[in-house]
Design an enzyme around this catalytic site. Sequence first.
Site, PDB file in Angstrom:
ATOM      1  N   LYS A 102     -17.704  43.551  -4.244  1.00 48.81           N
ATOM      2  CA  LYS A 102     -16.325  43.315  -3.809  1.00 48.81           C
ATOM      3  C   LYS A 102     -16.026  44.085  -2.522  1.00 48.81           C
ATOM      4  CE  LYS A 102     -15.595  40.730  -7.339  1.00 48.81           C
ATOM      5  NZ  LYS A 102     -16.998  40.321  -7.445  1.00 48.81           N
ATOM      6  N   ASP A 103     -14.972  43.635  -1.824  1.00 52.63           N
ATOM      7  CA  ASP A 103     -14.581  44.229  -0.547  1.00 52.63           C
ATOM      8  C   ASP A 103     -14.260  45.716  -0.698  1.00 52.63           C
ATOM      9  OD1 ASP A 103     -13.652  41.267  -0.679  1.00 52.63           O
ATOM     10  OD2 ASP A 103     -13.788  41.687   1.466  1.00 52.63           O
ATOM     11  N   THR A 104     -14.494  46.451   0.388  1.00 48.43           N
ATOM     12  CA  THR A 104     -14.165  47.876   0.402  1.00 48.43           C
ATOM     13  C   THR A 104     -12.685  48.090   0.704  1.00 48.43           C
ATOM     14  OG1 THR A 104     -16.403  48.501   1.090  1.00 48.43           O
ATOM     15  CG2 THR A 104     -14.633  50.090   1.524  1.00 48.43           C
TER      16      THR A 104
END
Length: 257
Positions: A102-104
């Site tokens: 998942k995105d940071t």
Amino acid sequence: MYVSKIDRKVGIEVYATKTPGISGIIKYFAEDFIVEEMLVNGSKASINHNEVLLQDLKNHRTLTDYLLCVLVKRDKDNFLAIKALAKGLGLRAEDIQIAGIKDTRAVTAQHITLRKVSVEDLQKVSINGIEVHPIGFFHTKISPYYLLGNQFRIIIRNIRHSRTTIKERISKTISELRKIGGIPNFFGHQRFGTRRPITHLVGKAIVKGNLEKAAMIFLAKAMPYENPESQIVRKQLWETGDFKQALKDFPKRLHYE
């Protein structure tokens, strides 16, 4: 239609639509980008997690080593979050499995499995920016095989157009996409990086068997969109090849380097 320089760097030389974009900024705040994971069995990881009755979990453990949980993280790299959780639980990082990265710069919710961890042990762990909610037991470790996709809620800020112009451009863009059957499945900045799009360059060097070049690109190739301090230390390493000095100079935020 004009294609931006940074898009060309990652191999995007054409756009599917001709309508101008609406501009704006995404991910200004982590909360502007919400990601919630869905599995093939219909299970959805929500950032507003509804607590499962923990007593029920304790009383109905099945014959499996895998505790299924929802991991909610804010503004944290996926692998660093897993590493921190593993440390808190006294596990190896490989004992924690995920279905997808998942995105940071976001608030994300995803499914994870913890091997040989009790609900009681999990309740003792507290990590800044991370929540872990047990939801049941799984027959095996989770993997991308069980991933259906993600749901996104995105806020775009600083759009410098009128509401009328925004609606008009969005409508025209959707119309163009419908005519061609949808959005082309390009590999874009999500895979190559936005501030420092080098992944494809590193991969090319690896495929060609030049591991030293791959390492140097990863460590020392500076990009104009990244932090100025990072640019300086990378350029110094690129020009001098002095790794001992680079080890002293590289900012601690460059975790992977």
